[in-house]
Design a protein around this motif. Sequence first.
Motif, PDB file in Angstrom:
ATOM      1  N   ILE A   1       1.320  10.705 -11.467  1.00 23.53           N
ATOM      2  CA  ILE A   1       2.607  10.614 -11.580  1.00 23.53           C
ATOM      3  C   ILE A   1       2.881   9.157 -11.243  1.00 23.53           C
ATOM      4  N   SER A   2       4.051   8.516 -11.420  1.00 24.07           N
ATOM      5  CA  SER A   2       4.288   7.209 -10.941  1.00 24.07           C
ATOM      6  C   SER A   2       4.233   6.967  -9.703  1.00 24.07           C
ATOM      7  N   LYS A   3       3.769   5.551  -8.940  1.00 22.68           N
ATOM      8  CA  LYS A   3       3.758   5.293  -7.899  1.00 22.68           C
ATOM      9  C   LYS A   3       5.302   5.352  -6.944  1.00 22.68           C
ATOM     10  N   ASP A   4       6.538   5.339  -8.082  1.00 24.40           N
ATOM     11  CA  ASP A   4       7.688   5.252  -7.273  1.00 24.40           C
ATOM     12  C   ASP A   4       8.004   6.597  -6.814  1.00 24.40           C
ATOM     13  N   LYS A   5       7.379   8.047  -7.799  1.00 19.18           N
ATOM     14  CA  LYS A   5       7.638   9.081  -7.582  1.00 19.18           C
ATOM     15  C   LYS A   5       6.870   9.760  -6.311  1.00 19.18           C
ATOM     16  N   ALA A   6       5.538   9.269  -6.292  1.00 18.00           N
ATOM     17  CA  ALA A   6       4.651   9.305  -5.312  1.00 18.00           C
ATOM     18  C   ALA A   6       5.139   8.777  -4.137  1.00 18.00           C
ATOM     19  N   GLY A   7       5.898   7.655  -3.894  1.00 20.08           N
ATOM     20  CA  GLY A   7       6.148   7.107  -2.792  1.00 20.08           C
ATOM     21  C   GLY A   7       7.336   7.849  -2.188  1.00 20.08           C
ATOM     22  N   ARG A   8       8.393   8.606  -2.870  1.00 23.22           N
ATOM     23  CA  ARG A   8       9.522   9.378  -2.518  1.00 23.22           C
ATOM     24  C   ARG A   8       8.728  10.560  -1.583  1.00 23.22           C
ATOM     25  N   ILE A   9       7.734  11.004  -2.316  1.00 24.07           N
ATOM     26  CA  ILE A   9       7.089  12.418  -1.724  1.00 24.07           C
ATOM     27  C   ILE A   9       6.256  12.008  -0.534  1.00 24.07           C
ATOM     28  N   VAL A  10       5.704  10.773  -0.323  1.00 25.15           N
ATOM     29  CA  VAL A  10       4.776  10.530   0.594  1.00 25.15           C
ATOM     30  C   VAL A  10       5.708  10.201   1.948  1.00 25.15           C
ATOM     31  N   ARG A  11       6.783   9.376   1.754  1.00 20.88           N
ATOM     32  CA  ARG A  11       7.673   8.967   2.725  1.00 20.88           C
ATOM     33  C   ARG A  11       8.299  10.236   3.590  1.00 20.88           C
TER      34      ARG A  11
END
Length: 192
Positions: free
Chosen positions: A105-115
């Motif tokens: 997945i994109s880093k943007d999507k991953a960033g939301r999940i990780v946060r």
Amino acid sequence: NRLTVACKYGFTLIYDEFTRSRPEANNILLSILQEKIMGLPVGRGGDEPYLRVDPEFTAIFTSNPEEYAGVHRSQDALRDRMITLDVDHYDEETEIAITAAKAKISKDKAGRIVRIVRALRESGKCEFSPTVRGCIMIAKSVEVLNGTAKANNQIFIEVCQDILASETSRVGSKTNQAKVKKYVSDLISQHC
């Protein structure tokens, strides 16, 4: 065989998740690490009943915390021969990169999940801290279900709640899981 070769030629032995082995299976390591001698099986045809361990021999042991399922408590005698390094969670950038790569997945999507996962971890409201595995499970599940990592997506909310409630509570307490689900819902609103 690998242990014998590593001891004989001074290689580095990497023993992954050594606490999954029963403690008595690791007894051979005691004399190797302390006296630098490895006992050899009787009748193998050699002159010596032991092998002198090469001075360059090293060993790296990895393990999960003792509360994990399928893990045995390590022997005090073995731990006394080790230097223990506790490893913490990855930094945020690394967790995002791992989640994006593993879930494709994109880093943007991953960033939301990780946060969201990091906020839950840092809250101290869980019996067990969620890990990057939780991030990957959420990302893959949301992708398979054609959801989006957004606060208004019910699939995303339910996937986050289910995965994080089960990953952070090994006891299976419905009360604790309900609290975690509510808190996850609040975190989604804050971070998405």
